[in-house]
Scaffold this motif. Structure first.
Motif, PDB file in Angstrom:
ATOM      1  N   LEU A 177       5.306 -18.309   4.310  1.00  0.00           N
ATOM      2  CA  LEU A 177       5.792 -19.595   3.817  1.00  0.00           C
ATOM      3  C   LEU A 177       4.849 -20.065   2.715  1.00  0.00           C
ATOM      4  N   ASP A 178       5.421 -20.444   1.602  1.00  0.00           N
ATOM      5  CA  ASP A 178       4.653 -20.907   0.447  1.00  0.00           C
ATOM      6  C   ASP A 178       4.542 -22.425   0.494  1.00  0.00           C
ATOM      7  N   MET A 179       3.339 -22.938   0.636  1.00  0.00           N
ATOM      8  CA  MET A 179       3.138 -24.388   0.703  1.00  0.00           C
ATOM      9  C   MET A 179       3.554 -25.075  -0.590  1.00  0.00           C
ATOM     10  N   LYS A 180       3.399 -24.395  -1.700  1.00  0.00           N
ATOM     11  CA  LYS A 180       3.795 -24.972  -2.989  1.00  0.00           C
ATOM     12  C   LYS A 180       5.301 -25.237  -3.014  1.00  0.00           C
ATOM     13  N   THR A 181       6.079 -24.277  -2.529  1.00  0.00           N
ATOM     14  CA  THR A 181       7.527 -24.435  -2.461  1.00  0.00           C
ATOM     15  C   THR A 181       7.901 -25.502  -1.441  1.00  0.00           C
ATOM     16  N   LEU A 182       7.200 -25.525  -0.303  1.00  0.00           N
ATOM     17  CA  LEU A 182       7.472 -26.536   0.719  1.00  0.00           C
ATOM     18  C   LEU A 182       7.273 -27.935   0.148  1.00  0.00           C
ATOM     19  N   TYR A 183       6.187 -28.127  -0.590  1.00  0.00           N
ATOM     20  CA  TYR A 183       5.959 -29.449  -1.191  1.00  0.00           C
ATOM     21  C   TYR A 183       7.037 -29.770  -2.222  1.00  0.00           C
ATOM     22  N   PRO A 201      10.123 -30.211  -9.580  1.00  0.00           N
ATOM     23  CA  PRO A 201      10.142 -28.805  -9.996  1.00  0.00           C
ATOM     24  C   PRO A 201       8.927 -28.066  -9.452  1.00  0.00           C
ATOM     25  N   LEU A 202       9.090 -26.778  -9.214  1.00  0.00           N
ATOM     26  CA  LEU A 202       8.004 -25.988  -8.636  1.00  0.00           C
ATOM     27  C   LEU A 202       6.741 -26.081  -9.482  1.00  0.00           C
ATOM     28  N   ARG A 203       6.897 -26.056 -10.807  1.00  0.00           N
ATOM     29  CA  ARG A 203       5.723 -26.101 -11.684  1.00  0.00           C
ATOM     30  C   ARG A 203       5.005 -27.448 -11.620  1.00  0.00           C
ATOM     31  N   ALA A 204       5.678 -28.453 -11.077  1.00  0.00           N
ATOM     32  CA  ALA A 204       5.039 -29.763 -10.918  1.00  0.00           C
ATOM     33  C   ALA A 204       4.389 -29.916  -9.550  1.00  0.00           C
ATOM     34  N   ALA A 205       4.521 -28.893  -8.705  1.00  0.00           N
ATOM     35  CA  ALA A 205       3.984 -28.967  -7.349  1.00  0.00           C
ATOM     36  C   ALA A 205       2.525 -28.533  -7.345  1.00  0.00           C
TER      37      ALA A 205
END
Length: 202
Positions: free
Chosen positions: A140-146, A153-157
């Motif tokens: 599980l990717d915490m960046k995607t979860l956030y 957007p993912l790049r803003a996480a």
């Protein structure tokens, strides 16, 4: 037909340090793991991230390395060549540890972000023993979860844009176990976070 009941999940925060961008040509030189928490159905219970941990420093597997990548961890490559754990032995010990702390539950590796750490960890598990306690996709990717919870957007996480209450107070030291413990706290905070936001369309 009755619905299948999912096994509880144990989330294990993992951080790796490497001497290059990809496994095989380059080496994972250390990794740390910390049990972040348990999810049973809709209920998530945070763990003490210092209670169940694992850490190893590894012997490099090739002669190639990138100075800038090696400098991130501060580990001495010559010392690792002499004293680092053999990868096969370290991965066998890690598999046994994962299965012990996850007895009766399904292990899930988590990281921030997971892509780099999972790439090295899974490659090492398969290359040195042929077996992953996480299966081939148990990460599980915490960046995607956030990004999904915050609806950004993912790049803003990025951590700098997260609410301060989500972040651990622990420093990010680039020591693999320190960072695994720090990110275990982030994982639990994210899992328990219920952000206020606009209603989704019906």
């Amino acid at each position: 037909m009755a619905a299948r009941t999912a096994r509880p999940n144990i989330y294990i925060s993992v951080d790796i340090e490497a001497d290059g961008p990809i496994p095989g040509p380059y080496s994972m030189i250390s990794f740390g793991a910390s049990v972040a928490g348990r999810q049973d159905g809709a209920v998530y219970t945070a763990a003490d991230p210092e209670r169940d941990t694992f850490y190893r420093e590894l012997r490099p597997i090739s002669e190639r390395y990138v100075d800038a990548a090696l400098a991130v961890s501060g580990l001495d490559r010559d010392r690792l060549l002499r004293e680092g754990a053999e990868p096969a032995a370290a991965m066998a010990e890690f598999r046994a540890w994962v299965r012990e702390v996850c007895a009766g539950a399904q292990p899930v590796m988590c990281a921030y972000p997971a892509s780099f750490d999972w790439m090295f960890l899974y490659w090492y598990l398969i290359e040195f023993g042929g077996d992953s306690p996480f299966g081939h996709s148990g990460c599980l990717d915490m960046k995607t979860l956030y990004a999904a919870k915050a609806r950004v957007p993912l790049r803003a996480a990025v951590k700098g844009a997260m609410p301060r209450g989500l972040l651990s107070d622990r420093p990010h030291t680039h020591h693999a176990l320190d960072d695994a413990i720090e990110q275990a706290e982030l994982m639990s905070n994210l899992m328990l976070w219920e952000p206020a936001g606009p209603e989704l369309p019906a």
